[in-house]
Enzyme design. Sequence first.
Site, mmCIF file in Angstrom:
data_model
loop_
_atom_site.group_PDB
_atom_site.id
_atom_site.type_symbol
_atom_site.label_atom_id
_atom_site.label_comp_id
_atom_site.label_asym_id
_atom_site.label_seq_id
_atom_site.Cartn_x
_atom_site.Cartn_y
_atom_site.Cartn_z
ATOM 1 N N CYS A 1 0.838 -1.205 0.000
ATOM 2 C CA CYS A 1 0.000 0.000 0.000
ATOM 3 C C CYS A 1 0.879 1.263 0.000
ATOM 4 C CB CYS A 1 -0.998 -0.044 1.158
ATOM 5 S SG CYS A 1 -2.370 1.115 0.907
ATOM 6 N N HIS B 1 -3.732 -4.800 0.438
ATOM 7 C CA HIS B 1 -3.270 -5.191 1.774
ATOM 8 C C HIS B 1 -3.346 -6.710 1.942
ATOM 9 C CE1 HIS B 1 -2.540 -1.437 4.011
ATOM 10 N NE2 HIS B 1 -3.507 -0.901 3.279
ATOM 11 N N GLU C 1 -1.737 -8.543 3.891
ATOM 12 C CA GLU C 1 -1.531 -8.993 5.278
ATOM 13 C C GLU C 1 -2.849 -9.153 6.030
ATOM 14 O OE1 GLU C 1 -1.216 -5.929 4.319
ATOM 15 O OE2 GLU C 1 -2.047 -4.628 5.889
#
Length: 242
Positions: A113, A218, A220
Amino acid sequence: MTVPVIGITGRADQSARPPNLSLFAIAQTYVRAVELGGGAPVVVPPHLEEVELRSIFGHLDGLVLSGGGDIQPAAFGEEDSGLLWSVDERRDRSELALAQWALAEGLPLLAICRGVQVLNVAAGGTLIQDIPTQVPGALTHSTVAGRPIAVVAHTVDVAPGSRLAALFGAGDLGVNSAHHQAVKTVGPGLAVTARAPDGVIEGLERPDHPFCVGVQWHPEVMVESHPEMRRLFEALVEAARS
Ligand code: MN
């Protein structure tokens, strides 16, 4: 037995009570994702002097540039549009230094990001400061009230032959989206590896680097609900091992 040490860049946080207690912070999802990928995560504070940062860098086997606020546009030679969010120039300086060292010295790097934006600026590129006002016909890339962050927001078209394609296959990949900025001109040496259907750049890589991968989404926060996203962290750790 030891596992590769992966630095994760932290951010400044003023949300503590009492409010005059300043924190350095990182979302737990980054730490968990690096663990799931097989690495040992360490959080790197964002406001260090260069000599301290360099000393830490020397101990890292890999690096995650994490998400966060906007980069000061002076860092890429542009005026402030007045549409910026949560600028932290000291964090910018720290992360740009880390990214430049990782690029120059071949340290495996996963940029997420804001991180892909840092990577691009470190390589000499520029940013779109605000997608809704600067990209006609753009999709909604920012967070939407009521939509959980792990939910797929749009697809990206993954470029054949890229590292991303090796991990996910070329063509459509469903990703989440929580950004209002994006890569504009691509820094020298970097290649575009994914685009949203509106043309917004969602992936960058440096092909001649051991592992330099940037994604605008994102991964994660998707590692539990979309386990294929773990591959990015596994690939980072694998590169960090050698
Ligand atoms: Mn997006």
